[in-house]
Design a protein around this motif. Structure first.
Motif, PDB file in Angstrom:
ATOM      1  N   VAL A 174       0.834  -1.206   0.000  1.00  0.00           N
ATOM      2  CA  VAL A 174       0.000   0.000   0.000  1.00  0.00           C
ATOM      3  C   VAL A 174       0.865   1.252   0.000  1.00  0.00           C
ATOM      4  CG1 VAL A 174      -1.663   1.341   1.340  1.00  0.00           C
ATOM      5  CG2 VAL A 174      -1.953  -1.134   1.117  1.00  0.00           C
ATOM      6  N   VAL A 175       1.870   1.288   0.871  1.00  0.00           N
ATOM      7  CA  VAL A 175       2.741   2.465   0.952  1.00  0.00           C
ATOM      8  C   VAL A 175       3.515   2.641  -0.354  1.00  0.00           C
ATOM      9  CG1 VAL A 175       4.739   3.476   2.129  1.00  0.00           C
ATOM     10  CG2 VAL A 175       2.945   2.352   3.460  1.00  0.00           C
ATOM     11  N   GLY A 176       3.985   1.532  -0.936  1.00  0.00           N
ATOM     12  CA  GLY A 176       4.717   1.624  -2.194  1.00  0.00           C
ATOM     13  C   GLY A 176       3.867   2.190  -3.317  1.00  0.00           C
ATOM     14  N   LEU A 177       2.611   1.755  -3.425  1.00  0.00           N
ATOM     15  CA  LEU A 177       1.720   2.288  -4.452  1.00  0.00           C
ATOM     16  C   LEU A 177       1.424   3.760  -4.213  1.00  0.00           C
ATOM     17  CD1 LEU A 177      -0.826  -0.664  -4.834  1.00  0.00           C
ATOM     18  CD2 LEU A 177       0.943   0.048  -6.462  1.00  0.00           C
ATOM     19  N   LEU A 178       1.218   4.128  -2.954  1.00  0.00           N
ATOM     20  CA  LEU A 178       0.980   5.532  -2.620  1.00  0.00           C
ATOM     21  C   LEU A 178       2.184   6.381  -2.988  1.00  0.00           C
ATOM     22  CD1 LEU A 178      -0.896   7.601  -1.255  1.00  0.00           C
ATOM     23  CD2 LEU A 178       0.146   6.997   0.930  1.00  0.00           C
ATOM     24  N   ALA A 179       3.393   5.868  -2.702  1.00  0.00           N
ATOM     25  CA  ALA A 179       4.616   6.601  -3.027  1.00  0.00           C
ATOM     26  C   ALA A 179       4.796   6.741  -4.535  1.00  0.00           C
ATOM     27  CB  ALA A 179       5.820   5.890  -2.416  1.00  0.00           C
ATOM     28  N   ALA A 180       4.483   5.677  -5.275  1.00  0.00           N
ATOM     29  CA  ALA A 180       4.610   5.733  -6.731  1.00  0.00           C
ATOM     30  C   ALA A 180       3.675   6.788  -7.319  1.00  0.00           C
ATOM     31  CB  ALA A 180       4.314   4.370  -7.335  1.00  0.00           C
ATOM     32  N   TYR A 181       2.455   6.870  -6.784  1.00  0.00           N
ATOM     33  CA  TYR A 181       1.537   7.894  -7.272  1.00  0.00           C
ATOM     34  C   TYR A 181       2.048   9.300  -6.947  1.00  0.00           C
ATOM     35  CZ  TYR A 181      -2.472  10.944  -7.766  1.00  0.00           C
ATOM     36  OH  TYR A 181      -3.295  11.988  -8.129  1.00  0.00           O
ATOM     37  N   CYS A 182       2.570   9.480  -5.740  1.00  0.00           N
ATOM     38  CA  CYS A 182       3.085  10.801  -5.354  1.00  0.00           C
ATOM     39  C   CYS A 182       4.280  11.211  -6.220  1.00  0.00           C
ATOM     40  CB  CYS A 182       3.479  10.806  -3.876  1.00  0.00           C
ATOM     41  SG  CYS A 182       2.069  10.783  -2.738  1.00  0.00           S
ATOM     42  N   LEU A 183       5.129  10.245  -6.567  1.00  0.00           N
ATOM     43  CA  LEU A 183       6.233  10.548  -7.480  1.00  0.00           C
ATOM     44  C   LEU A 183       5.708  11.011  -8.830  1.00  0.00           C
ATOM     45  CD1 LEU A 183       8.857   7.689  -6.877  1.00  0.00           C
ATOM     46  CD2 LEU A 183       9.179  10.143  -6.478  1.00  0.00           C
ATOM     47  N   TYR A 184       4.688  10.334  -9.305  1.00  0.00           N
ATOM     48  CA  TYR A 184       4.102  10.700 -10.593  1.00  0.00           C
ATOM     49  C   TYR A 184       3.422  12.066 -10.523  1.00  0.00           C
ATOM     50  CZ  TYR A 184       0.646  10.793 -14.343  1.00  0.00           C
ATOM     51  OH  TYR A 184      -0.143  11.171 -15.399  1.00  0.00           O
ATOM     52  N   ALA A 185       2.617  12.286  -9.483  1.00  0.00           N
ATOM     53  CA  ALA A 185       1.845  13.521  -9.386  1.00  0.00           C
ATOM     54  C   ALA A 185       2.720  14.729  -9.107  1.00  0.00           C
ATOM     55  CB  ALA A 185       0.775  13.381  -8.301  1.00  0.00           C
ATOM     56  N   SER A 186       3.809  14.540  -8.368  1.00  0.00           N
ATOM     57  CA  SER A 186       4.672  15.682  -8.033  1.00  0.00           C
ATOM     58  C   SER A 186       5.500  16.144  -9.218  1.00  0.00           C
ATOM     59  CB  SER A 186       5.610  15.299  -6.882  1.00  0.00           C
ATOM     60  OG  SER A 186       6.541  14.316  -7.294  1.00  0.00           O
ATOM     61  N   GLN A 187       5.744  15.272 -10.193  1.00  0.00           N
ATOM     62  CA  GLN A 187       6.554  15.601 -11.365  1.00  0.00           C
ATOM     63  C   GLN A 187       7.935  16.112 -10.967  1.00  0.00           C
ATOM     64  OE1 GLN A 187       4.477  17.855 -14.487  1.00  0.00           O
ATOM     65  NE2 GLN A 187       2.550  17.476 -13.412  1.00  0.00           N
ATOM     66  N   SER A 188       8.489  15.538  -9.895  1.00  0.00           N
ATOM     67  CA  SER A 188       9.821  15.920  -9.429  1.00  0.00           C
ATOM     68  C   SER A 188      10.849  15.058 -10.140  1.00  0.00           C
ATOM     69  CB  SER A 188       9.928  15.737  -7.908  1.00  0.00           C
ATOM     70  OG  SER A 188      11.259  15.963  -7.474  1.00  0.00           O
ATOM     71  N   ALA A 189      11.520  15.649 -11.125  1.00  0.00           N
ATOM     72  CA  ALA A 189      12.508  14.900 -11.894  1.00  0.00           C
ATOM     73  C   ALA A 189      13.635  14.393 -11.000  1.00  0.00           C
ATOM     74  CB  ALA A 189      13.073  15.781 -13.012  1.00  0.00           C
ATOM     75  N   THR A 190      14.062  15.228 -10.054  1.00  0.00           N
ATOM     76  CA  THR A 190      15.141  14.831  -9.142  1.00  0.00           C
ATOM     77  C   THR A 190      14.779  13.567  -8.382  1.00  0.00           C
ATOM     78  OG1 THR A 190      15.871  17.126  -8.863  1.00  0.00           O
ATOM     79  CG2 THR A 190      16.527  15.551  -7.171  1.00  0.00           C
TER      80      THR A 190
END
Length: 434
Positions: free
Chosen positions: A186-202
């Motif tokens: 659950v945490v991994g999926l939530l983190a993956a979505y946040c990475l996608y939504a934040s659009q933080s290339a770094t």
């Protein structure tokens, strides 16, 4: 009811308390700006009382930690030449006490507890951002991105990166199952979505790089230590040549273009140039810890205006080494770089020489993530930040004996038990009560 000391301070026997304390710490680090000084007191409350429970186990011999404290002490001493002595004094004391709490946590927690507590801590932080987060428009590149409950998409991306790494470490490296498998899912999926939504290339690029590096180092464990070292040297040479070829072949621009960035990295190259110019004012000892970004100082005000920072705070040079050079000069830069490299190469040495050093591999992965991010972000030189907290934990773990096979989870590959290895900067092993 009497609570056993071991349930609070003994590594391996304090899982519940360790997970709780880390979850509190993660939440405070992420949102202390929202909840104020009370939340900072809560952070101190979960670590400092462990000294009263068992001071020998919680503190150890601080003479062994001189090289770890050096940067924090120098930052505090910079009050004597600081351009903003009041700001430096307050920030220096905060940073030093923050380091003390990190070292208490380092001695109280084993790697398993650190990993699982980080999974829950990062998970709670990301869940809060999903519930109360917002989108921000970036006037520099014209994009709209999800920043969560932070002021910056890069901070949200950092916690998402940590969540991905620790979920991977818990399931793949430490082989946690039962309740932790669905939690990490659950945490991994939530983190993956946040990475996608934040659009933080770094955050996306560093997460992918560190996961790839960790998987590669895990594959090395198929080999005996001697062959492992030779393969690592060969892989390093090949990787260096590949990176150089990619840079000259235009791969960097292609990668940046995929994230909607240009060669200026959304103005960061100009900001780095300004930082290098500022460092020339006092190249040896700097202008004082946190004494540059001060309201009323002309250069700080100019850059805030140029980068549309209406809050006139929470801004920096987006490079750990340039920021350190401006504030603490070449001396501070040397101390911080030494701390970085000691943690990175110290744990790398343990990974390459132990039979099954999965605990060391987790600590190496943390060190690598912080090191890679240091070229584009500021994660480790401020108090009450998860980056600096983890940096001092990983560095401090080198002062303890390498993990014994008895405390290591069943490895993926068969082999002999791990052998303890002394810290590369010390003459011999350092034991908990010395």
């Amino acid at each position: 009811m009497k609570i056993a000391k071991a349930s609070l301070v003994k590594p391996g026997e304090n899982l519940l308390y360790g997970v709780f304390a880390l979850t509190v710490s993660y939440f405070v680090f992420a949102y202390s700006g929202r909840f104020g000084q009370v939340s900072i007191l809560l952070y101190y409350a979960v670590w400092l009382p462990l000294v009263l429970v068992d001071y020998r186990r919680a503190l150890g011999n601080y003479v062994k930690y001189v090289w770890i404290f050096a940067f924090a002490i120098f930052a505090l001493l910079s009050v004597f030449w600081s351009a903003a002595p009041g700001t430096t004094a307050r920030a220096g004391v905060q940073y030093l006490t923050h380091v003390i709490c990190a070292l208490i946590a380092m001695r109280a927690l084993d790697v398993k507890t650190l990993t699982l507590g980080s999974v829950t801590g990062a998970g709670v932080v990301l869940a809060y951002s999903m519930l109360f987060g917002v989108y921000h428009f970036d006037p520099l590149d014209g994009t709209v991105s999800f920043v969560g409950a932070f002021d910056s998409k890069n901070q949200l991306g950092f916690y998402a990166s940590l969540a991905v790494f620790f979920c991977f470490s818990a399931v793949i490296l430490l082989k946690q199952r039962r309740v932790w498998l669905p939690v990490c899912g659950v945490v991994g999926l939530l983190a993956a979505y946040c990475l996608y939504a934040s659009q933080s290339a770094t955050s996306v690029l560093t997460t992918a790089a560190v996961l790839g590096l960790t998987v590669g180092m895990q594959v090395f464990s198929l080999l005996p230590p001697k062959s492992r070292k030779l393969l690592f040297i060969a892989a390093t040479i090949f990787g260096t040549i590949t990176v150089i070829a990619a840079v000259y072949g235009g791969a960097i621009d292609s990668v940046l273009g995929a994230f909607g960035k240009d060669s200026t990295l959304t103005g960061r190259t100009y900001l780095w140039q300004q930082g290098i110019e500022a460092a020339r004012a006092s190249p040896v000892i700097g202008i004082g810890y946190q004494a540059y970004w001060v309201r009323g100082f002309s250069e700080a005000e100019r850059l805030w205006e140029e980068f549309f920072i209406g809050s006139r705070g929470g801004f920096h040079f987006h490079n750990t080494y340039i920021e350190t050079m401006v504030e603490l000069g070449a001396v501070g830069l040397l101390l911080l770089t030494g701390l970085f490299l000691s943690g990175l190469f110290g744990h790398l040495k343990r990974v390459l020489t132990q039979q099954h050093g999965f605990e060391s591999l987790v600590l190496f992965g943390i060190s690598a993530l912080l090191f890679v991010r240091s070229f584009a972000e500021i994660d480790v030189i401020f108090p009450y930040q998860i980056g600096s907290f983890l940096l001092y934990i990983t560095a401090g773990k080198l002062t303890l004996p390498a993990p014994q096979s008895a405390s290591t989870p069943t490895p993926m590959f068969s082999g002999d038990a791990m052998q303890p290895l002394a810290h590369p900067l010390a003459a011999g092993s350092v034991y908990p009560y010395r």
